[in-house]
Design a protein around this motif. Structure first.
Motif, PDB file in Angstrom:
ATOM      1  N   ALA A   1      -9.763   8.715   3.170  1.00 35.11           N
ATOM      2  CA  ALA A   1      -8.962   9.674   2.404  1.00 35.11           C
ATOM      3  C   ALA A   1      -9.519  11.082   2.530  1.00 35.11           C
ATOM      4  O   ALA A   1      -8.768  12.050   2.722  1.00 35.11           O
ATOM      5  CB  ALA A   1      -8.912   9.249   0.931  1.00 35.11           C
TER       6      ALA A   1
ATOM      7  N   VAL B   1      -1.888  11.389  -0.459  1.00 35.75           N
ATOM      8  CA  VAL B   1      -3.229  10.827  -0.324  1.00 35.75           C
ATOM      9  C   VAL B   1      -4.148  11.348  -1.425  1.00 35.75           C
ATOM     10  O   VAL B   1      -4.924  10.590  -2.025  1.00 35.75           O
ATOM     11  CB  VAL B   1      -3.812  11.142   1.073  1.00 35.75           C
ATOM     12  CG1 VAL B   1      -5.302  10.825   1.124  1.00 35.75           C
ATOM     13  CG2 VAL B   1      -3.069  10.343   2.137  1.00 35.75           C
TER      14      VAL B   1
ATOM     15  N   PRO C   1      -4.865   4.989   3.578  1.00 37.08           N
ATOM     16  CA  PRO C   1      -6.181   4.744   2.967  1.00 37.08           C
ATOM     17  C   PRO C   1      -6.163   3.615   1.941  1.00 37.08           C
ATOM     18  O   PRO C   1      -7.137   2.863   1.820  1.00 37.08           O
ATOM     19  CB  PRO C   1      -6.519   6.092   2.321  1.00 37.08           C
ATOM     20  CG  PRO C   1      -5.808   7.102   3.162  1.00 37.08           C
ATOM     21  CD  PRO C   1      -4.516   6.430   3.530  1.00 37.08           C
ATOM     22  N   GLU C   2      -5.055   3.486   1.207  1.00 39.33           N
ATOM     23  CA  GLU C   2      -4.993   2.406   0.223  1.00 39.33           C
ATOM     24  C   GLU C   2      -4.967   1.041   0.916  1.00 39.33           C
ATOM     25  O   GLU C   2      -5.525   0.057   0.396  1.00 39.33           O
ATOM     26  CB  GLU C   2      -3.766   2.556  -0.673  1.00 39.33           C
ATOM     27  CG  GLU C   2      -3.765   1.580  -1.846  1.00 39.33           C
ATOM     28  CD  GLU C   2      -2.704   1.905  -2.874  1.00 39.33           C
ATOM     29  OE1 GLU C   2      -3.059   2.192  -4.032  1.00 39.33           O
ATOM     30  OE2 GLU C   2      -1.501   1.872  -2.515  1.00 39.33           O
TER      31      GLU C   2
ATOM     32  N   GLU D   1     -13.556  -0.070  -1.320  1.00 42.54           N
ATOM     33  CA  GLU D   1     -13.283   1.251  -1.868  1.00 42.54           C
ATOM     34  C   GLU D   1     -13.971   2.348  -1.066  1.00 42.54           C
ATOM     35  O   GLU D   1     -13.433   3.450  -0.887  1.00 42.54           O
ATOM     36  CB  GLU D   1     -13.732   1.309  -3.331  1.00 42.54           C
ATOM     37  CG  GLU D   1     -13.363   2.592  -4.054  1.00 42.54           C
ATOM     38  CD  GLU D   1     -11.862   2.798  -4.156  1.00 42.54           C
ATOM     39  OE1 GLU D   1     -11.393   3.887  -3.750  1.00 42.54           O
ATOM     40  OE2 GLU D   1     -11.164   1.877  -4.602  1.00 42.54           O
TER      41      GLU D   1
ATOM     42  N   TYR E   1      -2.938   9.603  -4.919  1.00 42.19           N
ATOM     43  CA  TYR E   1      -3.159   8.167  -5.031  1.00 42.19           C
ATOM     44  C   TYR E   1      -4.594   7.749  -4.697  1.00 42.19           C
ATOM     45  O   TYR E   1      -5.168   6.877  -5.357  1.00 42.19           O
ATOM     46  CB  TYR E   1      -2.198   7.414  -4.110  1.00 42.19           C
ATOM     47  CG  TYR E   1      -0.770   7.340  -4.617  1.00 42.19           C
ATOM     48  CD1 TYR E   1      -0.492   7.246  -5.974  1.00 42.19           C
ATOM     49  CD2 TYR E   1       0.301   7.337  -3.725  1.00 42.19           C
ATOM     50  CE1 TYR E   1       0.809   7.163  -6.439  1.00 42.19           C
ATOM     51  CE2 TYR E   1       1.609   7.254  -4.179  1.00 42.19           C
ATOM     52  CZ  TYR E   1       1.860   7.165  -5.536  1.00 42.19           C
ATOM     53  OH  TYR E   1       3.152   7.082  -5.980  1.00 42.19           O
ATOM     54  N   ASP E   2      -5.171   8.335  -3.653  1.00 39.57           N
ATOM     55  CA  ASP E   2      -6.435   7.831  -3.128  1.00 39.57           C
ATOM     56  C   ASP E   2      -7.669   8.592  -3.600  1.00 39.57           C
ATOM     57  O   ASP E   2      -8.788   8.137  -3.367  1.00 39.57           O
ATOM     58  CB  ASP E   2      -6.400   7.841  -1.591  1.00 39.57           C
ATOM     59  CG  ASP E   2      -5.386   6.860  -1.050  1.00 39.57           C
ATOM     60  OD1 ASP E   2      -5.546   5.656  -1.294  1.00 39.57           O
ATOM     61  OD2 ASP E   2      -4.424   7.302  -0.398  1.00 39.57           O
TER      62      ASP E   2
ATOM     63  N   ARG F   1     -11.932   3.227   1.987  1.00 46.16           N
ATOM     64  CA  ARG F   1     -10.746   3.972   1.560  1.00 46.16           C
ATOM     65  C   ARG F   1     -11.103   5.414   1.242  1.00 46.16           C
ATOM     66  O   ARG F   1     -10.439   6.361   1.681  1.00 46.16           O
ATOM     67  CB  ARG F   1     -10.114   3.308   0.333  1.00 46.16           C
ATOM     68  CG  ARG F   1      -8.741   3.884  -0.029  1.00 46.16           C
ATOM     69  CD  ARG F   1      -8.798   4.926  -1.165  1.00 46.16           C
ATOM     70  NE  ARG F   1      -8.952   4.329  -2.452  1.00 46.16           N
ATOM     71  CZ  ARG F   1      -7.930   3.992  -3.259  1.00 46.16           C
ATOM     72  NH1 ARG F   1      -6.698   4.234  -2.896  1.00 46.16           N
ATOM     73  NH2 ARG F   1      -8.187   3.456  -4.425  1.00 46.16           N
TER      74      ARG F   1
ATOM     75  N   THR G   1      -0.325   4.258   0.633  1.00 48.07           N
ATOM     76  CA  THR G   1      -0.865   5.140   1.665  1.00 48.07           C
ATOM     77  C   THR G   1      -1.674   4.297   2.640  1.00 48.07           C
ATOM     78  O   THR G   1      -2.051   3.159   2.335  1.00 48.07           O
ATOM     79  CB  THR G   1      -1.793   6.221   1.073  1.00 48.07           C
ATOM     80  OG1 THR G   1      -2.953   5.576   0.528  1.00 48.07           O
ATOM     81  CG2 THR G   1      -1.098   7.030  -0.016  1.00 48.07           C
TER      82      THR G   1
ATOM     83  N   ALA H   1       0.853  -1.194   0.000  1.00 45.36           N
ATOM     84  CA  ALA H   1       0.000   0.000   0.000  1.00 45.36           C
ATOM     85  C   ALA H   1       0.887   1.242   0.000  1.00 45.36           C
ATOM     86  O   ALA H   1       1.847   1.328   0.757  1.00 45.36           O
ATOM     87  CB  ALA H   1      -0.911   0.005   1.219  1.00 45.36           C
TER      88      ALA H   1
ATOM     89  N   ALA I   1      -7.584   7.226  -8.025  1.00 47.31           N
ATOM     90  CA  ALA I   1      -8.665   6.259  -7.781  1.00 47.31           C
ATOM     91  C   ALA I   1      -9.951   6.629  -8.501  1.00 47.31           C
ATOM     92  O   ALA I   1     -10.662   5.749  -8.999  1.00 47.31           O
ATOM     93  CB  ALA I   1      -8.919   6.148  -6.273  1.00 47.31           C
TER      94      ALA I   1
ATOM     95  N   ARG J   1      -8.423  -0.015   1.401  1.00 47.50           N
ATOM     96  CA  ARG J   1      -9.059  -0.574   0.197  1.00 47.50           C
ATOM     97  C   ARG J   1      -8.688  -2.046   0.054  1.00 47.50           C
ATOM     98  O   ARG J   1      -9.535  -2.897  -0.245  1.00 47.50           O
ATOM     99  CB  ARG J   1      -8.618   0.191  -1.046  1.00 47.50           C
ATOM    100  CG  ARG J   1      -9.244  -0.385  -2.334  1.00 47.50           C
ATOM    101  CD  ARG J   1      -8.924   0.467  -3.545  1.00 47.50           C
ATOM    102  NE  ARG J   1      -7.536   0.354  -3.952  1.00 47.50           N
ATOM    103  CZ  ARG J   1      -7.057  -0.622  -4.740  1.00 47.50           C
ATOM    104  NH1 ARG J   1      -7.857  -1.590  -5.175  1.00 47.50           N
ATOM    105  NH2 ARG J   1      -5.792  -0.637  -5.082  1.00 47.50           N
TER     106      ARG J   1
END
Length: 536
Positions: free
Chosen positions: A126, A355, A110-111, A119, A358-359, A122, A108, A106, A363, A114
């Protein structure tokens, strides 16, 4: 407080530091080839460097201005934020949590949610973390602005903007690597610049015992007086310290805050990841010398502190700096403060941009961008995040003790985060929708308690923060468990490397004791216990 005389050498030291950190940003920029380099330093740094950066990222406004203010307001009880309120949690996350975050690949926290849940969880984490880091960046900016305005005579608005521009430049250039390099430098600079304040103060009053002799009796003990909320200046009981602070707030911060976890994620292997917070715990035991003792010293030096609206507790450290340090050392002390505040803000901004990129962006907006594209997005978000932080700085300015404001934010967000991550790692039956509804209602419950329970219901703001954090944690735990029991869990085959009970245990039996995270953790805990008993 009178006119402050800032010498030429003081200004030279301050602006030399500004120039230096920007130059580091330009140098590191050449090393940035991929988005992993920009956001996670390519996961290539040694544990000693990530360990120092791990602690230095936490040595921002929270530690210096806020802890000195609390030292002046609450005395020795402030030490609980460092020892009971940090060391056990740092060791726990190093031994038991970070290996799962790291092994899951991961990028992050938050990832990780997930991978472990779904999702929706996450995305919720995030967004809430996104808000939290902006508010924390504002705290650091406000602290820097306060230093400029009080000690250099600049206007608050101008001071905040100057500080923001410097951080903006070196973070946007070098990303996390630039931040970590500067955090290592800033850590040592903090000691060089602020240790003289404590040493001169101890010389003036006859050592630490002489300083404590000038404080009210209730300020001089760690545990005496905690039998009830009425017997100590912080207005908390031993239950509030152990459960509210040491367990819920502390574990909630060190387990879930990506600002510090990002430093561990930059380490080169799993053992380095584990040792990052373990190494940092040893430094954490001694940092009060430079951040809390100056608050003690401020009490006899400035009897009106906290009683006069023009002398809020937040000024404890700056005023002591002015009172005790001569020219040259004064400039070094200011530079140490600015280094710490920029470290805190830069840490929040790098976590914020990572964050977001990526999140949220990758995403939900653009899943197939190139490395170059995500680096550009990250740099753009550094600018946007810094601008948002400028506005958030004026929210922080409304609180006479920013430590209370920080703990309030922790009670809103970090306490529910802690419950979600704890169940995610240690209970394989926890489901995605259980985690989502538990986290959502946990955060909501904390806000509802804040707005609907009168502030005078608690004896102090600290007691309110500890109590609210505990109830938010309980709400999150209960909702997550109940919903999980009525929803379908993921098969164990999908949880390997994500949940402790279905993952391979890490063994370092082939290594000497001084390289093994477990042995080092025991030593750190023993030292903390001895200190607590000595200052009982």
């Amino acid at each position: 407080m009178g006119q402050i005389s800032v010498g030429t050498i003081d200004y030279f030291i301050i602006f030399s530091y500004f120039a230096f950190v920007i130059v580091v940003g330009f140098i590191v920029r050449k090393l940035i080839k991929t988005d992993s380099d920009f956001f996670l330093s390519g996961r290539s740094l040694p544990a000693w460097m990530t360990g120092i950066a791990y602690l230095a990222a936490n040595l921002g406004a929270l530690e210096l201005l806020g802890m000195a203010a609390s030292g002046a307001q609450y005395g020795m009880l402030t030490m609980h934020y460092y020892w009971m309120g940090a060391v056990p949690a740092m060791i726990f996350v190093g031994l038991y949590m970070y290996p799962f975050f790291y092994a899951s690949k991961a990028r992050t926290i938050p990832e990780y949610l997930r991978f472990r849940f779904n999702e929706a969880t996450r995305g919720l984490n995030a967004i809430t973390f996104f808000v939290l880091t902006i508010l924390f960046s504002g705290i650091s900016l406000y602290a820097m602005g306060l230093i400029f305005s009080v000690l250099l005579g600049w206007s608050m608005v101008f001071s905040i903007i100057v500080a923001a521009i410097v951080v903006l430049l070196y973070v946007s250039l070098g990303g996390l690597t630039s931040s970590i390099y500067n955090e290592v430098i800033q850590f040592f600079l903090i000691w060089i610049g602020l240790l003289p304040v404590a040493l001169i103060g101890m010389y003036k009053f006859g050592g630490i015992n002489g300083i404590l002799a000038n404080l009210p009796e209730s300020f001089t003990h760690l545990w005496q007086g905690l039998s009830s909320t009425a017997d100590n200046p912080m207005g908390v009981s031993w239950f509030g310290v152990i459960i509210g602070l040491s367990f819920v707030l502390s574990f909630g911060y060190w387990m879930t805050d990506f600002l510090v976890a990002q430093r561990a994620f930059a380490a080169k292997d799993v053992r380095a990841v584990q040792n990052t917070p373990v190494y940092a715990s040893f430094f954490r035991l001694i940092v009060p010398i430079v951040v809390i003792i100056p608050g003690f010293i401020a009490v006899p030096l400035f009897p009106e502190l906290g009683k006069n609206p023009d002398l809020p507790y937040n000024l404890a450290l700056p005023l002591t700096l002015v009172k005790l340090l001569p020219e040259g050392l004064f400039g070094l002390g200011i530079t140490a403060l600015l280094a710490a505040f920029m470290s805190g803000m830069a840490g929040n901004i790098t976590a914020f941009t990572t964050v977001w990129t990526y999140d949220i962006y990758q995403a939900y907006i653009n899943k197939d961008g190139s490395d170059r594209h995500y680096i550009k997005v990250g740099r753009l978000m550094v600018v946007i995040g810094t601008i948002c932080a400028v506005f958030a700085a004026f929210i922080a300015a409304k609180f006479p003790n920013i430590m209370d404001y920080i703990q309030m934010l922790f009670s809103f967000f970090n306490a529910p985060f802690f419950a979600t991550f704890f169940l995610g790692v240690f209970w394989k039956r926890a489901t995605g929708w259980g985690a989502f509804w538990g986290l959502l209602l946990g955060v909501a419950s904390s806000f509802l308690m804040f707005f609907f329970i009168p502030s005078d219901f608690y004896s102090t703001l600290a007691e309110g923060n500890f109590s609210r954090a505990l109830w938010a944690w309980i709400v999150t735990m209960v909702i997550t468990v109940v919903v999980s029991l009525f929803t379908k869990p993921r098969p164990e085959s999908e949880l390997k490397g994500l949940v402790r009970s279905v993952s391979e245990k890490i063994s370092y039996a082939h290594l000497p004791w001084y390289k093994r995270p477990g042995y080092l953790s025991v030593i750190s805990l023993i030292i903390m216990l001895v200190i607590n008993l000595y200052y009982w």
